[in-house]
Write a protein that holds these residues in place. Structure first.
Motif, PDB file in Angstrom:
ATOM      1  N   VAL A 216      48.626  39.450  28.583  1.00 41.96           N
ATOM      2  CA  VAL A 216      47.251  38.876  28.961  1.00 41.96           C
ATOM      3  C   VAL A 216      46.382  40.115  29.147  1.00 41.96           C
ATOM      4  CG1 VAL A 216      47.853  37.021  30.292  1.00 41.96           C
ATOM      5  CG2 VAL A 216      48.020  39.109  31.535  1.00 41.96           C
ATOM      6  N   VAL A 217      44.964  40.029  28.954  1.00 43.89           N
ATOM      7  CA  VAL A 217      44.216  40.946  28.936  1.00 43.89           C
ATOM      8  C   VAL A 217      43.138  40.933  29.992  1.00 43.89           C
ATOM      9  CG1 VAL A 217      42.452  42.424  27.654  1.00 43.89           C
ATOM     10  CG2 VAL A 217      44.271  40.970  26.226  1.00 43.89           C
ATOM     11  N   GLY A 218      43.054  41.988  30.974  1.00 42.11           N
ATOM     12  CA  GLY A 218      42.388  42.154  31.986  1.00 42.11           C
ATOM     13  C   GLY A 218      41.180  43.062  31.629  1.00 42.11           C
ATOM     14  N   LEU A 219      39.833  42.671  32.162  1.00 40.74           N
ATOM     15  CA  LEU A 219      38.780  43.566  31.684  1.00 40.74           C
ATOM     16  C   LEU A 219      37.984  43.786  33.225  1.00 40.74           C
ATOM     17  CD1 LEU A 219      37.453  42.395  28.499  1.00 40.74           C
ATOM     18  CD2 LEU A 219      39.107  44.396  28.754  1.00 40.74           C
TER      19      LEU A 219
ATOM     20  N   LEU B  34      48.655  40.999  41.076  1.00 40.83           N
ATOM     21  CA  LEU B  34      49.244  42.394  40.968  1.00 40.83           C
ATOM     22  C   LEU B  34      48.090  43.109  39.707  1.00 40.83           C
ATOM     23  CD1 LEU B  34      53.025  41.373  39.961  1.00 40.83           C
ATOM     24  CD2 LEU B  34      51.989  42.615  41.996  1.00 40.83           C
ATOM     25  N   MET B  35      47.562  42.370  38.864  1.00 42.83           N
ATOM     26  CA  MET B  35      46.752  43.249  38.107  1.00 42.83           C
ATOM     27  C   MET B  35      45.529  43.314  38.819  1.00 42.83           C
ATOM     28  SD  MET B  35      46.688  40.787  34.661  1.00 42.83           S
ATOM     29  CE  MET B  35      45.847  41.955  33.760  1.00 42.83           C
ATOM     30  N   LYS B  36      44.830  42.588  39.794  1.00 43.44           N
ATOM     31  CA  LYS B  36      43.942  42.997  40.645  1.00 43.44           C
ATOM     32  C   LYS B  36      44.092  44.197  41.274  1.00 43.44           C
ATOM     33  CE  LYS B  36      41.704  40.485  43.163  1.00 43.44           C
ATOM     34  NZ  LYS B  36      40.182  40.830  42.847  1.00 43.44           N
ATOM     35  N   THR B  37      45.398  44.444  42.072  1.00 41.26           N
ATOM     36  CA  THR B  37      45.862  45.633  42.602  1.00 41.26           C
ATOM     37  C   THR B  37      45.907  46.853  41.910  1.00 41.26           C
ATOM     38  OG1 THR B  37      46.862  44.040  44.424  1.00 41.26           O
ATOM     39  CG2 THR B  37      47.471  46.696  44.209  1.00 41.26           C
ATOM     40  N   THR B  38      46.558  46.685  40.699  1.00 37.75           N
ATOM     41  CA  THR B  38      46.819  47.708  39.787  1.00 37.75           C
ATOM     42  C   THR B  38      45.362  48.285  39.232  1.00 37.75           C
ATOM     43  OG1 THR B  38      48.871  46.876  38.971  1.00 37.75           O
ATOM     44  CG2 THR B  38      47.863  48.616  37.740  1.00 37.75           C
ATOM     45  N   MET B  39      44.450  47.408  38.871  1.00 37.45           N
ATOM     46  CA  MET B  39      43.147  47.647  38.400  1.00 37.45           C
ATOM     47  C   MET B  39      42.434  48.598  39.386  1.00 37.45           C
ATOM     48  SD  MET B  39      40.969  47.672  35.861  1.00 37.45           S
ATOM     49  CE  MET B  39      40.846  46.080  34.863  1.00 37.45           C
ATOM     50  N   ALA B  40      42.496  48.238  40.701  1.00 36.25           N
ATOM     51  CA  ALA B  40      41.766  48.806  41.881  1.00 36.25           C
ATOM     52  C   ALA B  40      42.358  50.217  42.169  1.00 36.25           C
ATOM     53  CB  ALA B  40      41.873  47.806  43.004  1.00 36.25           C
ATOM     54  N   ARG B  41      43.757  50.412  42.146  1.00 37.68           N
ATOM     55  CA  ARG B  41      44.476  51.578  42.450  1.00 37.68           C
ATOM     56  C   ARG B  41      44.162  52.460  41.257  1.00 37.68           C
ATOM     57  NH1 ARG B  41      46.244  52.456  47.453  1.00 37.68           N
ATOM     58  NH2 ARG B  41      47.444  50.841  48.354  1.00 37.68           N
ATOM     59  N   LEU B  42      44.029  52.194  40.155  1.00 44.00           N
ATOM     60  CA  LEU B  42      43.918  53.186  39.203  1.00 44.00           C
ATOM     61  C   LEU B  42      42.309  53.244  38.723  1.00 44.00           C
ATOM     62  CD1 LEU B  42      46.951  52.136  36.782  1.00 44.00           C
ATOM     63  CD2 LEU B  42      46.786  53.826  38.577  1.00 44.00           C
ATOM     64  N   ALA B  43      41.429  52.747  39.664  1.00 45.62           N
ATOM     65  CA  ALA B  43      40.122  52.867  39.079  1.00 45.62           C
ATOM     66  C   ALA B  43      39.540  54.219  39.495  1.00 45.62           C
ATOM     67  CB  ALA B  43      39.442  51.691  39.793  1.00 45.62           C
ATOM     68  N   GLY B  44      40.260  54.867  40.554  1.00 46.67           N
ATOM     69  CA  GLY B  44      39.852  56.044  41.251  1.00 46.67           C
ATOM     70  C   GLY B  44      38.844  55.890  42.463  1.00 46.67           C
TER      71      GLY B  44
ATOM     72  N   ILE C 108      40.005  32.874  39.945  1.00 43.66           N
ATOM     73  CA  ILE C 108      41.088  32.973  40.803  1.00 43.66           C
ATOM     74  C   ILE C 108      41.061  34.018  41.276  1.00 43.66           C
ATOM     75  CG2 ILE C 108      43.526  33.023  40.990  1.00 43.66           C
ATOM     76  CD1 ILE C 108      43.629  30.907  38.663  1.00 43.66           C
ATOM     77  N   TYR C 109      40.994  34.357  42.497  1.00 36.73           N
ATOM     78  CA  TYR C 109      40.942  35.631  43.220  1.00 36.73           C
ATOM     79  C   TYR C 109      39.513  36.404  42.980  1.00 36.73           C
ATOM     80  CZ  TYR C 109      45.711  34.880  44.320  1.00 36.73           C
ATOM     81  OH  TYR C 109      47.180  34.683  44.981  1.00 36.73           O
ATOM     82  N   GLY C 110      38.605  35.587  42.530  1.00 35.37           N
ATOM     83  CA  GLY C 110      37.324  36.196  42.057  1.00 35.37           C
ATOM     84  C   GLY C 110      37.499  36.618  40.710  1.00 35.37           C
ATOM     85  N   VAL C 111      38.375  36.417  39.964  1.00 30.53           N
ATOM     86  CA  VAL C 111      38.454  36.656  38.342  1.00 30.53           C
ATOM     87  C   VAL C 111      38.181  35.578  37.519  1.00 30.53           C
ATOM     88  CG1 VAL C 111      40.032  37.680  36.919  1.00 30.53           C
ATOM     89  CG2 VAL C 111      40.262  38.496  38.895  1.00 30.53           C
TER      90      VAL C 111
END
Length: 341
Positions: A285-288, A186-196, A249-252
């Motif tokens: 958790v903190v994603g960067l 979910l974090m991967k998807t959200t980060m990609a969606r909001l990255a522009g 995990i998932y490349g993260v």
């Protein structure tokens, strides 16, 4: 913490012995020389190596310079303003003048001090002095870690481009307090969606690193073969506790962080920011996105300087004090994403 004080040279041992001299002038001169000799490895520990796990990029500025950094004029909400046009048969293409803002980062002084009895100097107990310098270094590192991570967490909590800013990204199907691989997805998807941009955009923002608590790490170690493949399970099983990425995990990249978790320092700080977690969730958790290196900056206007403390001599002590002027900033909030479980 790295130990940067190595085996002393004969000159350093002699300097240490002279700091305990009965001649005060000679002792103070030796303390000054020793302070200058130890300043170099301390600077190396604080600036030349990775800062906060390689997140912030330190930049040494002239003391008279302004710590000003330009901001990206292209924001996610404005991406449709820059779509190309079909050229009309009459008329002309519209003009698009771009303007960018800049942010000025406030820098501040950070200081620390350490001292020891003169008897250790007269007997040339270099191990005592070396340990004292490690403690001095640890004090600076602790302050930098706290300040830097507070900037990161505040940047993530300040985002308002997903679900109104609250709650954070969370796995609604998971048991409260249980870290799941779906949360990572979910974090991967959200980060990609909001990255522009879109799927074809070069250097598009993405989730590269995830910082989790030891309790989340414990949950991961309990995942069975139905949840992760054998290769990932082996990486998790053989990973050490040296602070580096324990697995992907998932490349993260996954990084355990002791300050995260229920009742811990960074979780307590997050609670002061007024942002809600998912229902019944217990920790963040903190994603960067560390693929660009364009957001997390650490301007240094005055490098670490170490001085001898000549006021200690009458107390039969010797010691050093030092200070540094720096600041922290996250220039692009899209590089930080918080989640809860």
């Amino acid at each position: 913490m790295k130990r940067n004080i190595r085996k002393p040279t004969p000159e350093q041992v002699e300097l240490l012995r002279r700091t305990g001299s009965a001649n005060k002038t000679e002792a103070l001169e030796a303390m000054h020389s020793l302070a200058q000799a130890l300043q170099v490895p301390l600077r190396s520990a604080l600036l030349d190596g990775d800062i906060l796990g390689g997140i912030f990029a330190p930049e040494v500025l002239d003391p008279s310079a302004t710590a000003e950094y330009p901001l990206d004029f292209y924001q996610t909400a404005q991406e449709n303003d820059y779509v190309a046009y079909m050229i009309p048969s009459e008329g002309a293409l519209p003009q698009r003048t771009i303007t960018g803002d800049a942010v000025t980062i406030n820098t501040y002084d950070v200081g620390n001090a350490i001292d020891w009895p003169l008897k250790y100097a007269t007997s040339a107990r270099w191990n005592i002095v070396a340990r004292a310098m490690e403690v001095l270094e640890a004090g600076f590192v602790k302050k930098m870690n706290t300040d830097g991570w507070r900037v990161i967490i505040a940047a993530g909590a300040g985002r308002t481009d997903y679900s109104g800013g609250a709650p954070l990204v969370y796995d609604s199907a998971a048991t409260a307090g249980q870290f799941t691989k779906r949360l990572v997805s979910l974090m991967k998807t959200t980060m990609a969606r909001l990255a522009g941009g879109n799927s074809a955009t070069a250097n598009r923002g993405r989730l590269t690193d995830l910082f989790i608590s030891p309790e989340a790490l414990e949950d991961i170690r309990e995942w069975d073969s139905d949840e992760v493949d054998d290769l990932t399970r082996r990486e998790i099983f053989t990973a050490g506790d040296d602070g580096g990425p324990m697995a992907r995990i998932y490349g993260v990249n996954l990084h355990p962080l002791d300050e995260l978790g229920v009742g811990q320092e960074f979780q307590t700080y997050f609670a002061t920011l007024g942002v809600s977690m998912g229902a019944s969730d217990e920790e963040i958790v903190v994603g960067l996105d560390l693929s660009h290196g364009d957001s997390f900056v650490m301007p240094v206007k005055r490098e670490l300087a170490i001085f001898e403390d000549d006021m200690l001599h009458r107390r039969q002590k010797a010691g050093f004090y030092g200070w540094q002027e720096h600041g922290f900033a996250a220039l692009d909030g899209r590089r930080v994403l918080l989640a809860s479980f």
